[in-house]
Design a protein around this motif. Structure first.
Motif, PDB file in Angstrom:
ATOM      1  N   THR A  42     -19.936  23.215  10.873  1.00  6.52           N
ATOM      2  CA  THR A  42     -20.798  22.467   9.956  1.00  6.52           C
ATOM      3  C   THR A  42     -21.278  23.369   8.827  1.00  6.52           C
ATOM      4  O   THR A  42     -21.328  22.959   7.664  1.00  6.52           O
ATOM      5  CB  THR A  42     -22.001  21.876  10.737  1.00  6.52           C
ATOM      6  N   ASP A 148     -17.673  15.513   8.676  1.00  2.00           N
ATOM      7  CA  ASP A 148     -18.218  16.355   9.745  1.00  2.00           C
ATOM      8  C   ASP A 148     -18.344  15.534  11.029  1.00  2.00           C
ATOM      9  O   ASP A 148     -19.338  14.852  11.245  1.00  2.00           O
ATOM     10  CB  ASP A 148     -19.579  16.936   9.350  1.00  2.00           C
ATOM     11  N   GLU A 149     -17.330  15.601  11.863  1.00  5.10           N
ATOM     12  CA  GLU A 149     -17.287  14.860  13.135  1.00  5.10           C
ATOM     13  C   GLU A 149     -17.707  13.398  12.960  1.00  5.10           C
ATOM     14  O   GLU A 149     -18.600  12.911  13.651  1.00  5.10           O
ATOM     15  CB  GLU A 149     -18.199  15.533  14.162  1.00  5.10           C
TER      16      GLU A 149
HETATM   17 MG   LIG Z   1     -21.362  20.824  13.596  1.00  5.85          MG
END
Ligand SMILES: [Mg+2]
Ligand SMILES: Nc1ncnc2c1ncn2[C@@H]1O[C@H](COP(=O)(O)OP(=O)(O)OP(=O)(O)O)[C@@H](O)[C@H]1O
Length: 247
Positions: A42, A148-149
């Motif tokens: 991240t 991000d995911e």
């Molecule tokens: Mg992360």
């Protein structure tokens, strides 16, 4: 190259996350970024997207606009789905009727029903909110998208549907993307290339092209690749990390 990171180093509270990372994103390329929890995925994505300034290193961006899709949809609760999707267009100027049309087209592309557009985020399911978040990203015609995911919190069946939406959008619109994920099968489905960030700041442990094109790979091919890679030392930290994460 759309994006080039050179010699990137970052630390929080004096603790190094990584040092001297180099990374680049080619036009139309989708790169999956994997690594154990806490390794700095991240952080790297946020540096690449300009959301945080790295302590060291250089970033070169050769594109007009980017968008970010986070794990949580981050829709504004007080605004309808339609206005959430067109939110990023406000800064570009233009007529609100054309913003409406763009929102409606993007909503259709991600499989939202026209009736959903007047709903507020609280009235949508988790999966619908992620669809809206993807539509909001696409609405600004980005050259680069940072994910991000984005689908970690949705159930397995829906995950595939949402992955397929991203694959189709990337093929259609030729944006470049950095796609952070914990899930090797997701990486192998959506990306052209994958990089694995190590735990402990030593950089990327591997950087490899994935055979074939996203969307054209059969389930069998994906399964075989995962089988082979799960025995590969470059991925061991990843699988160990996942095992450590089990209750
Ligand atoms: Mg992360
Ligand atoms: N704002 C912050 N302040 C202090 N430390 C932070 C901050 N953000 C991240 N960290 C630390 O930096 C390291 C990397 O965090 P990051 O969130 O980038 O990891 P990640 O790979 O995305 O993890 P996950 O897979 O769990 O999302 C971790 O040790 C984390 O605790």
């Amino acid at each position: 190259m759309k994006l080039v990171l050179e010699g990137i180093g970052h630390a929080f509270l004096g603790r190094a996350v990584f040092e001297k990372l180099d990374f680049s994103l080619a036009p139309g390329e989708v790169v999956a970024l994997l690594g154990p929890s806490g390794c700095g995925k991240t952080t790297l994505l946020q540096i690449a997207a300009g959301l945080i300034d790295p302590l060291r290193g250089r970033i070169r961006r050769s594109y007009r606009r980017h968008a970010v899709v986070f794990q949580e949809s981050r829709l504004l609760p007080w605004v309808t789905t339609r206005d959430n999707i067109s939110y990023g267009l406000r800064v570009t100027g233009g007529k609100s009727t054309s913003h409406r049309q763009i929102a409606e087209r993007r909503a259709r592309e991600v499989g939202l029903h026209p009736n959903d557009l007047d709903k507020y985020p609280v009235e949508l399911s988790g999966g619908m909110r992620q669809r809206a978040a993807v539509a909001r990203a696409l609405a600004v015609d980005p050259d680069v998208i940072f994910f991000d995911e984005p689908f970690t919190a949705v159930d397995v069946g829906l995950k595939r549907v949402l992955q397929d939406l991203v694959i189709a959008a990337a093929a259609r619109e030729h944006f470049s993307a950095l796609f952070v994920t914990h899930d090797l099968s997701e990486a192998v489905r959506v990306a052209d290339r994958l990089v694995v960030l190590s735990e402990g700041g030593t950089g990327f442990v591997t950087n490899r092209r994935i055979d074939g094109r996203p969307g054209d790979r059969s389930d069998r091919a994906i399964f075989d690749m995962m089988e082979a890679w799960s025995r590969d030392p470059a991925f061991s930290e990843l699988f160990d990390g996942e095992r450590k994460g089990l209750p």
